[in-house]
Design an enzyme around this catalytic site. Structure first.
Site, mmCIF file in Angstrom:
data_model
loop_
_atom_site.group_PDB
_atom_site.id
_atom_site.type_symbol
_atom_site.label_atom_id
_atom_site.label_comp_id
_atom_site.label_asym_id
_atom_site.label_seq_id
_atom_site.Cartn_x
_atom_site.Cartn_y
_atom_site.Cartn_z
ATOM 1 N N ASP A 197 0.856 -1.179 0.000
ATOM 2 C CA ASP A 197 0.000 0.000 0.000
ATOM 3 C C ASP A 197 0.899 1.239 0.000
ATOM 4 O OD1 ASP A 197 -1.917 1.876 0.342
ATOM 5 O OD2 ASP A 197 -2.340 1.445 2.439
ATOM 6 N N ASP B 105 -8.997 0.418 2.407
ATOM 7 C CA ASP B 105 -9.074 0.894 1.027
ATOM 8 C C ASP B 105 -10.378 0.456 0.378
ATOM 9 O OD1 ASP B 105 -6.690 2.076 1.290
ATOM 10 O OD2 ASP B 105 -5.539 0.767 -0.028
ATOM 11 N N THR C 143 -3.214 5.849 -3.818
ATOM 12 C CA THR C 143 -2.078 6.515 -3.154
ATOM 13 C C THR C 143 -0.777 6.307 -3.928
ATOM 14 O OG1 THR C 143 -1.925 4.569 -1.758
ATOM 15 C CG2 THR C 143 -3.001 6.471 -0.826
#
Length: 555
Positions: free
Chosen positions: A60, A393, A93
């Site tokens: 991530d 998410d 992101t």
């Protein structure tokens, strides 16, 4: 001999304009390169050592950058980007960093040709407006109540994550959780507060498949007197308090001097009567479960257990709010203000279970819970942390769809369409801005190119084929299947992205690139540390011969 030139050595350090731009761009590219490999379903994982000496294994983007310790101010501001993106829409992101890095990379050539940064920024902003217009054109509306479509979208958004190997599990959990806490605000608006009303409880042990969304809440507490109080109550009447059920200590220190022994007895009796009084007021409403955020004395515990009421003390405020939302109770500050309407009757079952080594209290089977808990089970703490990050998410994606039910194609197809349209448009732009505008169009290709790289296919061939298909702005749905690296129709492959994630990615990346380009000076106001015992540093006077050219101040 020429007069000596005064040079300020310590307090201010300056770098010249072009040098600064070059430094900023290099720093931003370095940040982008770190997480470039984590984009897409075939992405690599990163193993990080966090500040506490523990390890984090994740792909991530935001989680990786959070742990980075960088000194360069431009790199710091790039890391801020992914945080902003995470707070705003919770997804994309990695894309935002890759895109911003590419935008700065293509600007480097113009800086070297002495283009003014303002000109480049003007062109970039124009490109951003046109890119959003293209997004609006290719976006497709969906029905929020069609679970299969929403599930497909959430799955494709978290298909790049580690947990995608567990199939629909995480997507299902996310959709269940967000639809539970969604609140209609009227006029077609819906609000989903993930932070406040969805709690993720990670309990190591068991299998990942045992994870579920509870129709209610759970928290890590046991009843006050386990032997005397019931641990299972069907259809409980619940009273929530945030006041102590013990004798009140004085606000300020007071000394009482007692002369007779009986007075001491009276004082103790007063305390007992005070507690008894409070308990009587609460028991009037025939509750089955009393929960307070503060303390609960042994005497109060005795009165409750005698009346067959279970009690829980010292609960977190956030947990209390969630219970209130789940069972329809109102948190009361003073027992004498209790009303029948404050009692929560919406829960179907209160139960205390032992999971692993800990006791957990469940308030579940609620009629219309507006808060919920996601219970995650799994073999190890590291795995659970990663699953939680992926779930966050997924819930953000699900929330975005509920708020703005529009889709755009994934797999780099959106970026390629935007790129092709901007390239065509650049022919109509007059003046010096034409070139940076065209460069911005090319920069959008960084996302599909990175996807192709991470799939391990021939990047040049794949990109050329894709550009050919997108050249005239048609075939908006053609992109890369991240698993195989093949060129595919995103509609058929069900690879989608939420509209506002894409829009936010473009806005954040381009605006950040413009901001970094506009920096022409980095002035450090940090004084260097001196050796202990040394006096205050004086500006040193040097002769012209040995003075550093860049630091000379005019006479």
């Amino acid at each position: 001999m020429n007069a000596p030139v005064l040079v300020l050595k310590d307090s201010l350090k300056r770098e010249s304009g072009t040098k600064v731009h070059h430094g900023n761009i290099q720093a931003s590219k370095a940040v982008a390169d770190i997480i470039r490999t984590t984009l897409g379903p075939r992405s690599m994982l990163k193993m990080l050592l966090d500040a506490g000496g523990g390890i984090v294994v994740t792909n991530d983007g935001n989680a990786i950058l959070r742990e980075l310790d960088v000194a360069h101010p431009a790199a710091k501001s790039m890391i801020e980007l992914s945080r902003t993106q995470d707070e705003e829409v919770g997804d994309g992101t990695t894309s935002v960093i890759v895109l911003a890095g590419e935008m700065l990379h293509v600007a480097e050539a113009f800086i070297e040709k002495s283009y003014h940064p303002t000109v480049i920024c003007r062109a970039y902003n124009k490109a951003l407006e046109d890119a959003i217009a293209v997004l609006d054109k290719i976006a497709m509306s969906i029905d929020v109540n069609d679970r299969a479509t929403v599930l497909g979208l959430v799955k494709s958004c978290i298909g790049t994550k580690f947990t995608s190997q567990f199939g629909d599990l995480i997507a299902d959990l996310a959709i269940d959780a967000t639809t539970t806490v969604g609140v209609d605000l009227g006029q077609g608006l819906r609000e989903v507060d993930i932070k406040k009303y969805i709690k993720v409880e990670k309990v190591p042990g068991g299998q990942l498949e045992d994870s579920k969304v509870l129709k209610g809440v759970m928290f890590n507490k046991d009843v006050v007197a386990p032997g005397k109080m019931k641990r299972k109550i069907v259809n409980p009447r619940i009273i929530l308090l945030d006041c102590p059920l013990e004798y009140k200590k004085g606000e300020n220190q007071t000394n009482a001097e007692l002369v007779r022994e009986e007075d001491w007895e009276v004082l103790l009796k007063l305390e007992e009567e005070y507690i008894e009084n409070i308990c009587v007021q609460i028991l009037k409403f025939k509750p089955d479960l009393v929960i307070t955020e503060k303390g609960l004395s042994d005497l109060a515990c005795h009165y409750f257990s005698k009346a067959g009421v279970s009690a829980i003390r010292r609960l977190r405020k956030t947990d209390n709010n969630r219970i209130a939302k789940a069972c329809g109770a109102v948190i009361v500050n003073r027992p004498d203000e209790l009303q029948e309407s404050d009692v929560g009757t919406g829960a179907g079952l209160f139960e205390v279970k032992k999971i692993g080594d800990d006791f957990f209290a469940f308030v579940v089977d609620c009629k219309e819970p507006k808060a919920c808990t996601v219970l995650l089970r799994g073999p190890s703490k590291d795995l659970l942390n990663e699953v939680e990050r992926n779930l966050q998410d997924a819930m953000s994606v699900s929330r975005n769809i509920i708020k703005n039910p529009k889709l755009v194609p994934g797999g780099g197809a959106t970026e390629l369409t935007v790129s092709a349209t901007l390239k065509q448009k650049s022919a109509t732009i007059e003046g010096i801005e034409k070139w940076p505008y065209e460069a911005a169009a090319i920069a959008f290709e960084a996302i599909p190119r990175t996807l192709a790289q991470n799939c391990g296919v021939n990047v040049i061939r794949t990109m050329t084929a894709l550009q050919g298909k997108h050249a005239n702005g048609e075939n908006a749905w053609t992109g890369i299947d991240g698993n195989t690296g093949a060129i595919a129709d995103m509609k058929e492959s069900k690879i989608w992205d939420a509209y506002n994630v894409k829009a936010q990615t473009f806005k954040t990346a381009i605006e950040a690139a413009c901001m970094l380009l506009r920096i022409d000076d980095i002035v450090s106001g940090i004084k260097k540390k001196q050796a202990p015992g040394a006096g205050p540093s004086k500006p040193t006077i040097e002769t012209e011969g040995d003075a550093d050219n860049e630091q000379i101040l005019p006479d």
